[in-house]
Design an enzyme around this catalytic site. Structure first.
Site, short mmCIF file in Angstrom:
data_model
loop_
_atom_site.label_atom_id
_atom_site.label_comp_id
_atom_site.label_asym_id
_atom_site.label_seq_id
_atom_site.Cartn_x
_atom_site.Cartn_y
_atom_site.Cartn_z
N HIS A 58 10.99 53.86 14.62
CA HIS A 58 9.67 54.45 14.86
C HIS A 58 9.69 55.96 14.57
O HIS A 58 9.42 56.79 15.45
CB HIS A 58 9.21 54.19 16.30
CG HIS A 58 7.71 54.27 16.43
ND1 HIS A 58 7.01 53.53 17.33
CD2 HIS A 58 6.77 55.01 15.77
CE1 HIS A 58 5.71 53.80 17.24
NE2 HIS A 58 5.55 54.70 16.29
N ARG A 91 -7.38 56.93 8.08
CA ARG A 91 -6.82 58.20 7.64
C ARG A 91 -5.48 58.05 6.95
O ARG A 91 -5.25 58.57 5.87
CB ARG A 91 -6.67 59.14 8.84
CG ARG A 91 -7.99 59.66 9.40
CD ARG A 91 -7.77 60.37 10.71
NE ARG A 91 -8.97 61.03 11.21
CZ ARG A 91 -9.12 61.49 12.43
NH1 ARG A 91 -8.14 61.36 13.30
NH2 ARG A 91 -10.24 62.08 12.80
N GLY A 140 7.74 57.44 12.19
CA GLY A 140 6.54 57.85 11.45
C GLY A 140 6.05 59.24 11.80
O GLY A 140 5.63 60.00 10.93
N ALA A 184 2.92 51.26 10.96
CA ALA A 184 1.70 51.51 11.75
C ALA A 184 1.95 51.20 13.21
O ALA A 184 2.21 52.09 14.02
CB ALA A 184 0.56 50.66 11.20
N GLU A 213 9.30 48.08 22.01
CA GLU A 213 10.15 49.24 21.74
C GLU A 213 10.62 49.85 23.05
O GLU A 213 9.88 49.81 24.05
CB GLU A 213 9.36 50.27 20.92
CG GLU A 213 8.94 49.77 19.55
CD GLU A 213 8.19 50.80 18.72
OE1 GLU A 213 8.01 51.94 19.22
OE2 GLU A 213 7.79 50.50 17.60
#
Length: 529
Positions: free
Chosen positions: A278, A150, A280, A230, A260
């Site tokens: 991070h 996606r 996103g 990603a 993380e």
């Protein structure tokens, strides 16, 4: 008592609003382990984000748990295997952040191409260094997309608008999909050798961890720029740092890390690296979508419905045209179990017609959910239905045939009752409204809608049976809504199928059976769970 939903991390107000009207909402700090375990004791659902760990221990502390919902995409903090063994559905919001993630990858790529953060830092320090931050254009460059799911597809579409040539590596994407997107599929080594920019959009798993490592970073162009928004660990950070240091890679845009939170990476020391913590999915829109999507999934799960975003249901992605069949499949399973009158060693499911060309695995789950719904103490779900069948040693098989002689689509269940009787039940969806219909019962043709209260009466065909049935029901103020008389021939085997407006007590059924000399009499109550 309403079901209890535990919110262990922040959820969007819209998500809360979708739940609070129907369920009891409780709140806890999911990062406080002791508080979390105590709070799980009597909840039906728990909603988390990325900081709360729902592992085997947590699931053990939640004996009533039916669904774990992750308001986001990744599932690293949820033990899906342990949940599945416990019959607990795991859902996430896979589409909630796809636009945000794609846009952030492109933001990193553009910032990297034009040295935006470095130039800003220099300007803020009082320096004016235009020549030091000369960038590169995207037009006519080759971008390699690792993973054409996606997010990868959205990135490919958007970068094509920059007049970039788009190539991709994804062994699980059919050629038709890449053709539709105008993307040329290549091998991993071809992508590494050709790409001016590489953007990673793959899940983190055993196949992808370290996918871009030391060997791969010796294959790339020296002026390549690598973006990973990603999952951490797909690009080997130490190998990437070495490649940057040795001039084998021109720059990197990194949003995710192997561990993380990450505040000390070797990548942070390079001027040609754009790094973010991070981000996103960190947009207001993505958070709103995640909250509302998981709230809807929790509602479906608690209501016993199929949940399209369940990650541990064996039915795969459900086509839109298949979804109306799931309630019918479950009803057929429940009616079949009632007609059989006990456990059957083997159940055969047949799907015929155009729907047989789809991925119909979920139909089997829906039938199994119905088969065991009224015979087990524990709730049967799309998750644990196969486990229930295995525990009860019921062999469930399914066959598909794109050709259906009598109906455009036909779903049939067959098996042998404990007393040796052959039991079969067929159903279909009819007309523009996709109305549910029973079209076959024990080999006899029928056409009647499934209803909350039904009676199935088998007998030898003769005059007076219909009148007796009507009289006995009428004397008890039980109104007949529908009636279907089924038979092969006059004087032979026959069956009456009725739907009535209220529940039929057992003594009334016995009276009807005695008065008609019925060979089989069964009541089915589909409104009971």
């Amino acid at each position: 008592m309403p079901a209890v939903v535990l919110v262990a991390e922040e959820l969007s107000p819209a998500g809360i609003a979708l739940l609070e009207s129907s369920y009891e909402l409780r709140y806890t700090d999911g990062t406080d382990r002791s508080k979390l375990l105590a709070a799980l004791a009597d909840v039906d659902a728990v909603i988390v984000r990325s900081a709360t760990r729902i592992d085997a221990e947590a699931i053990l502390h939640a004996p009533m748990l039916r669904v774990v919902a992750r308001a986001g995409v990744g599932l690293d903090n949820i033990d899906v295997e342990a949940a599945t063994k416990a019959g607990v559905m795991v859902v996430n919001a896979p589409a909630s952040n796809v636009v945000s993630a794609a846009e952030h990858a492109i933001a990193l790529l553009l910032a990297l191409a034009r040295n935006v953060p470095q130039a800003m830092a220099s300007l803020r320090s009082g320096q004016w260094k235009r020549s030091a931050y000369t960038g590169v254009e995207l037009q006519d460059k080759v971008v390699g997309i690792l993973g054409l799911g996606r997010v990868g597809a959205l990135v490919a579409e958007r970068l094509a608008a920059f007049d970039m040539a788009v190539i991709a590596y994804d062994p699980y994407v059919p050629a038709a999909r890449s053709t539709q997107l105008g993307v040329r599929m290549v091998s991993l080594d071809e992508l590494l050798a050709e790409a001016d920019f590489i953007s990673v959009h793959m899940p983190r798993n055993a196949e992808t961890v370290g996918l871009i490592g030391d060997r791969e970073l010796h294959v790339v162009k020296p002026d390549v720029r690598i973006i990973n928004a990603a999952r951490g660990g797909i690009v080997d950070e130490a190998a990437l740092a070495a490649a940057l240091r040795e001039g084998r890679v021109a720059g990197a845009g990194i949003d995710v890390y192997a561990r993380e939170p990450c505040t000390d990476s070797p990548l942070f020391g390079f001027d040609n690296v754009v790094a973010t913590p991070h981000l996103g999915a960190s947009t207001a829109e993505a958070q709103e979508k995640a909250g509302t999507q998981v709230a809807r999934s929790v509602r479906l799960a608690l209501e016993g419905e199929f949940v399209p975003d369940a990650v541990n249901v064996q039915g795969g992605i459900v086509a839109e045209e298949l979804r109306p069949w799931l309630p019918l499949a479950e009803k057929l399973g429940r009616i079949f179990a009632a007609l059989a009158g006990g456990a059957t060693a083997a159940v055969a499911i047949e799907v015929k017609g155009e729907i047989a060309t789809l991925d119909i695995r979920v139909v089997e789950l829906a039938v199994m959910k119905g088969l065991f719904a009224d015979v087990t103490e524990e709730p049967v779900t799309y998750v644990n239905a196969p486990l229930v069948a295995k525990e009860r040693r019921v062999d469930v098989t399914m066959t598909a045939d794109a050709v259906s002689q009598d109906w455009r689509h036909l779903l049939t269940i067959r098996g042998t009752a404990p007393d040796g009787r052959l039991v079969s039940l067929g159903g279909t969806l009819s007309g523009l409204r996709q109305s549910e219909r029973l079209v076959e019962v024990n080999g006899l043709d029928a056409e009647i809608a499934p209803a909350a209260h039904m009676i199935f009466l088998g007998y030898v065909d003769r005059p007076g049976v219909v009148g007796t049935v009507g009289q006995r029901l009428g004397s008890r103020q039980i109104n007949i809504a529908q009636m279907q008389v089924c038979r092969h021939a006059q004087g032979g085997e026959a069956m009456i199928v009725l739907s009535v407006d209220s529940a039929v007590p057992l003594e009334v059924l016995t009276e009807i059976a005695d008065g008609t000399g019925a060979t089989m009499a069964t009541v089915v109550d589909l409104d009971e769970t």
